[in-house]
Design a protein around this motif. Structure first.
Motif, PDB file in Angstrom:
ATOM      1  N   LEU A 175      61.419   0.822  12.683  1.00 24.42           N
ATOM      2  CA  LEU A 175      61.304   1.980  13.565  1.00 24.42           C
ATOM      3  C   LEU A 175      62.692   2.296  14.102  1.00 24.42           C
ATOM      4  O   LEU A 175      63.541   1.395  14.227  1.00 24.42           O
ATOM      5  CB  LEU A 175      60.367   1.710  14.741  1.00 24.42           C
ATOM      6  CG  LEU A 175      58.856   1.766  14.511  1.00 24.42           C
ATOM      7  CD1 LEU A 175      58.129   1.333  15.777  1.00 24.42           C
ATOM      8  CD2 LEU A 175      58.415   3.167  14.108  1.00 24.42           C
ATOM      9  N   ARG A 176      62.897   3.544  14.441  1.00 23.66           N
ATOM     10  CA  ARG A 176      64.149   3.950  15.071  1.00 23.66           C
ATOM     11  C   ARG A 176      63.835   4.642  16.393  1.00 23.66           C
ATOM     12  O   ARG A 176      63.171   5.684  16.411  1.00 23.66           O
ATOM     13  CB  ARG A 176      64.940   4.887  14.159  1.00 23.66           C
ATOM     14  CG  ARG A 176      66.323   5.257  14.704  1.00 23.66           C
ATOM     15  CD  ARG A 176      67.083   6.108  13.712  1.00 23.66           C
ATOM     16  NE  ARG A 176      68.421   6.456  14.180  1.00 23.66           N
ATOM     17  CZ  ARG A 176      69.489   5.706  14.014  1.00 23.66           C
ATOM     18  NH1 ARG A 176      69.384   4.543  13.372  1.00 23.66           N
ATOM     19  NH2 ARG A 176      70.672   6.093  14.464  1.00 23.66           N
ATOM     20  N   LEU A 177      64.286   4.046  17.461  1.00 23.60           N
ATOM     21  CA  LEU A 177      64.118   4.636  18.780  1.00 23.60           C
ATOM     22  C   LEU A 177      65.342   5.480  19.121  1.00 23.60           C
ATOM     23  O   LEU A 177      66.465   5.129  18.764  1.00 23.60           O
ATOM     24  CB  LEU A 177      63.937   3.547  19.839  1.00 23.60           C
ATOM     25  CG  LEU A 177      62.820   2.533  19.606  1.00 23.60           C
ATOM     26  CD1 LEU A 177      62.732   1.578  20.802  1.00 23.60           C
ATOM     27  CD2 LEU A 177      61.490   3.218  19.366  1.00 23.60           C
ATOM     28  N   TYR A 210      62.473   0.636  26.897  1.00 20.77           N
ATOM     29  CA  TYR A 210      63.109   1.528  27.855  1.00 20.77           C
ATOM     30  C   TYR A 210      64.589   1.655  27.555  1.00 20.77           C
ATOM     31  O   TYR A 210      65.261   0.648  27.310  1.00 20.77           O
ATOM     32  CB  TYR A 210      62.965   0.986  29.276  1.00 20.77           C
ATOM     33  CG  TYR A 210      61.548   0.858  29.760  1.00 20.77           C
ATOM     34  CD1 TYR A 210      60.818  -0.298  29.523  1.00 20.77           C
ATOM     35  CD2 TYR A 210      60.938   1.892  30.471  1.00 20.77           C
ATOM     36  CE1 TYR A 210      59.515  -0.428  29.967  1.00 20.77           C
ATOM     37  CE2 TYR A 210      59.632   1.771  30.926  1.00 20.77           C
ATOM     38  CZ  TYR A 210      58.935   0.610  30.656  1.00 20.77           C
ATOM     39  OH  TYR A 210      57.649   0.497  31.107  1.00 20.77           O
ATOM     40  N   CYS A 211      65.100   2.867  27.607  1.00 15.32           N
ATOM     41  CA  CYS A 211      66.545   3.037  27.552  1.00 15.32           C
ATOM     42  C   CYS A 211      67.078   3.151  28.976  1.00 15.32           C
ATOM     43  O   CYS A 211      66.359   3.550  29.892  1.00 15.32           O
ATOM     44  CB  CYS A 211      66.953   4.245  26.721  1.00 15.32           C
ATOM     45  SG  CYS A 211      66.388   5.831  27.327  1.00 15.32           S
ATOM     46  N   GLN A 263      61.526   6.748  30.525  1.00  7.33           N
ATOM     47  CA  GLN A 263      60.124   6.527  30.831  1.00  7.33           C
ATOM     48  C   GLN A 263      59.468   5.484  29.934  1.00  7.33           C
ATOM     49  O   GLN A 263      58.374   5.055  30.233  1.00  7.33           O
ATOM     50  CB  GLN A 263      59.340   7.847  30.705  1.00  7.33           C
ATOM     51  CG  GLN A 263      58.869   8.213  29.313  1.00  7.33           C
ATOM     52  CD  GLN A 263      59.978   8.594  28.362  1.00  7.33           C
ATOM     53  OE1 GLN A 263      61.148   8.650  28.707  1.00  7.33           O
ATOM     54  NE2 GLN A 263      59.597   8.889  27.132  1.00  7.33           N
ATOM     55  N   GLY A 264      60.124   5.077  28.871  1.00  7.96           N
ATOM     56  CA  GLY A 264      59.564   4.074  27.987  1.00  7.96           C
ATOM     57  C   GLY A 264      58.827   4.664  26.808  1.00  7.96           C
ATOM     58  O   GLY A 264      58.221   5.727  26.898  1.00  7.96           O
ATOM     59  N   GLN A 322      65.339  10.336  28.137  1.00  9.99           N
ATOM     60  CA  GLN A 322      64.084  10.578  27.444  1.00  9.99           C
ATOM     61  C   GLN A 322      64.063   9.767  26.172  1.00  9.99           C
ATOM     62  O   GLN A 322      64.810  10.054  25.228  1.00  9.99           O
ATOM     63  CB  GLN A 322      63.922  12.058  27.130  1.00  9.99           C
ATOM     64  CG  GLN A 322      62.595  12.433  26.483  1.00  9.99           C
ATOM     65  CD  GLN A 322      61.447  12.359  27.460  1.00  9.99           C
ATOM     66  OE1 GLN A 322      61.587  12.648  28.643  1.00  9.99           O
ATOM     67  NE2 GLN A 322      60.286  11.968  26.965  1.00  9.99           N
ATOM     68  N   ALA A 323      63.195   8.748  26.126  1.00  5.93           N
ATOM     69  CA  ALA A 323      63.089   7.878  24.956  1.00  5.93           C
ATOM     70  C   ALA A 323      61.986   8.370  24.042  1.00  5.93           C
ATOM     71  O   ALA A 323      60.969   8.908  24.493  1.00  5.93           O
ATOM     72  CB  ALA A 323      62.804   6.445  25.392  1.00  5.93           C
TER      73      ALA A 323
END
Length: 122
Positions: free
Chosen positions: A16-18, A93-94, A114-115, A3-4
């Motif tokens: 930004l931090r993903l 995407y991860c 899921q992006g 879950q990204a």
């Protein structure tokens, strides 16, 4: 199982931090990667981190600006993105991969999130 989150709209030069939360079993055994896909373009490799975090890999265009990290205790991987440019705009995407010798190809990964959309305005 992945879950990204953390995407959004930011001005050029911003950050930004993903984050990616994984529910795969034995998370620490997986190489974790980030890919991105811009409109009408192929999905491309961005960054990867080895299973215990000793090795990191980046596409040339993000070196010095992006940093990938992982927390195996929390089953998470993050991508800190600084000095963002409009060309970084994409869906990110991860991915999690195991038993692959590589880290920068889609085939190296077994699971995908899921992006999350990142948009950088000029």
């Amino acid at each position: 199982q992945l879950q990204a989150s953390g995407g959004g709209l930011v001005q050029a030069g911003g950050s930004l931090r993903l984050s990616c939360a994984a529910s795969v079993r034995t998370f620490s055994a997986y190489t974790m990667g980030w890919f991105r896909q811009a409109p009408e373009k192929e999905r491309e490799f961005v960054a990867a981190i080895s299973w215990i975090g000793l090795s990191t890999y980046y596409v040339d265009s993000v070196k010095g600006r992006f940093t990938i990290s992982r927390d195996n205790a929390k089953n998470t991987v993050s991508l800190q993105m600084n000095s963002l440019k409009p060309e970084d705009t994409a869906v990110y995407y991860c991915a999690a991969g195991r038993y692959s010798a590589g880290w920068d190809q889609r085939k190296d990964y077994n699971y995908w999130g899921q992006g999350t959309q990142v948009t950088v305005s000029s």
